[in-house]
Structures are given as C-alpha cells and as structure tokens.
Scaffold this motif. Sequence first.
Motif, short mmCIF file in Angstrom:
data_model
loop_
_atom_site.label_atom_id
_atom_site.label_comp_id
_atom_site.label_asym_id
_atom_site.label_seq_id
_atom_site.Cartn_x
_atom_site.Cartn_y
_atom_site.Cartn_z
N ASP A 109 1.33 -1.33 0.27
CA ASP A 109 0.01 -0.05 0.03
C ASP A 109 0.14 1.41 -0.03
N LEU A 110 0.46 2.22 -0.85
CA LEU A 110 1.43 3.21 -0.75
C LEU A 110 -0.38 4.51 -0.25
N TYR A 111 0.68 5.58 0.37
CA TYR A 111 -0.23 6.66 1.63
C TYR A 111 0.09 7.90 0.98
N TYR A 112 -0.57 9.17 0.76
CA TYR A 112 0.10 10.50 0.87
C TYR A 112 -0.60 10.96 2.24
N PHE A 113 0.78 11.73 2.54
CA PHE A 113 0.66 12.42 4.05
C PHE A 113 0.46 13.77 3.60
N PRO A 114 -0.07 15.16 3.46
CA PRO A 114 0.36 16.36 2.68
C PRO A 114 1.08 17.33 4.04
N TYR A 115 2.32 17.88 3.09
CA TYR A 115 2.79 18.45 4.70
C TYR A 115 2.14 19.33 5.64
N ASN A 116 1.18 20.30 4.62
CA ASN A 116 0.36 21.45 4.95
C ASN A 116 -0.82 21.01 5.13
N THR A 117 -0.97 20.37 6.63
CA THR A 117 -2.22 19.95 7.54
C THR A 117 -3.92 20.55 7.15
N ASP A 118 -3.65 22.21 6.67
CA ASP A 118 -4.45 22.67 6.26
C ASP A 118 -5.16 22.68 5.22
N TYR A 119 -3.90 21.87 3.79
CA TYR A 119 -4.24 21.59 2.73
C TYR A 119 -5.68 20.60 2.23
N GLN A 120 -5.45 19.69 3.63
CA GLN A 120 -6.51 18.77 3.62
C GLN A 120 -7.69 19.01 4.56
N GLU A 121 -8.57 18.47 4.43
CA GLU A 121 -9.56 19.22 5.62
C GLU A 121 -9.45 17.76 6.28
N GLY A 122 -10.03 17.75 8.18
CA GLY A 122 -9.46 16.55 8.67
C GLY A 122 -8.19 15.85 9.55
N GLY A 123 -6.69 17.02 8.63
CA GLY A 123 -5.30 16.80 8.83
C GLY A 123 -5.28 16.04 8.87
N GLU A 124 -5.13 14.79 9.80
CA GLU A 124 -4.38 13.70 9.88
C GLU A 124 -4.54 12.51 8.78
N GLN A 125 -5.79 13.01 8.07
CA GLN A 125 -6.61 11.55 7.12
C GLN A 125 -5.22 11.17 6.44
N GLN A 126 -5.32 10.31 5.97
CA GLN A 126 -4.20 10.09 4.27
C GLN A 126 -5.12 9.85 3.76
N GLN A 127 -3.78 9.81 2.39
CA GLN A 127 -5.13 9.16 0.71
C GLN A 127 -4.51 7.98 0.51
N GLN A 128 -4.89 6.74 0.17
CA GLN A 128 -4.72 6.35 -0.36
C GLN A 128 -3.91 5.64 -1.93
N ALA A 129 -3.05 6.31 -2.98
CA ALA A 129 -2.49 6.02 -4.00
C ALA A 129 -2.59 4.48 -4.20
N GLY A 130 -2.76 3.36 -3.85
CA GLY A 130 -2.48 2.47 -4.74
C GLY A 130 -2.09 0.81 -3.88
N ASP A 131 -2.47 -0.32 -4.01
CA ASP A 131 -2.60 -1.29 -3.65
C ASP A 131 -1.50 -2.17 -4.38
#
Length: 121
Positions: free
Chosen positions: A99-121
Amino acid sequence: MLGQIKLWDVRVTKPVQEYKGHYNEHAYLPIHVNEPEGLLLAVGQDCYTRLWSLKDGHLLRTIPSPHPVANDLIPSVVFSSKLGGCRGLPGLLMAVKHDLYYFPYNTDYQEGGEQQQQAGD
C-alpha cells in the motif's frame, strides 16, 4: 540505536541539536534529511513517522502507520517538496507492504488534518 537523533558539529565533536520523540531500541532505521525544506524525517520502531524542523529541533508532525504495528510493517517514507511535478504540493509518501499513502505536508491543505489518501494497492 539509542532512540536518539542528534545533529553533530564535527568541528567541536559535540551535538548541537536534538530531535526528541524518536523511538528505536535496536533496529537500523533510515533517517531522511531534506535541507531545502529544513526537515528531518524518521520512522521509529513504533511505526510512527515524525517530521522535525532541522533548524530548531521542533517536532512538526507525527503520523501513525495506517497498519497495525509490527516489526515487518515499519513504513518506508520519502518526502518531496513538489509531488506530482513542478506545480505539485509538498508531502510525504508512505509505503507499507503493498500500500502507498500520501500525507500533505501542510495540514491545512486537507480537511480532517491527519487523514491520508491511499494512492494504490
């Protein structure tokens, strides 16, 4: 190996900065320094990824692994100041098993702060 990360000045053979919060008792774990962004990144045996300010040692962000903690599931991470090309956003890519995950460096970029986006399986 002692769970400590320190910046040393080899001219005076002593540490000039300490980055607190890293957890490591016995493993060889990589530490990433991104000088242009002024960041130090490390994944501990507790599977938490931590980002510090390279300049003052301030802990900027702690990211838990999206998988249960296990010795064979310690995340691999890489930071990029421009993920996705020259107009990309700064962020952290984390790989755990397949699994690959993306975390934005700026937590303001994405609502929910610590949520990650799964980029692939």
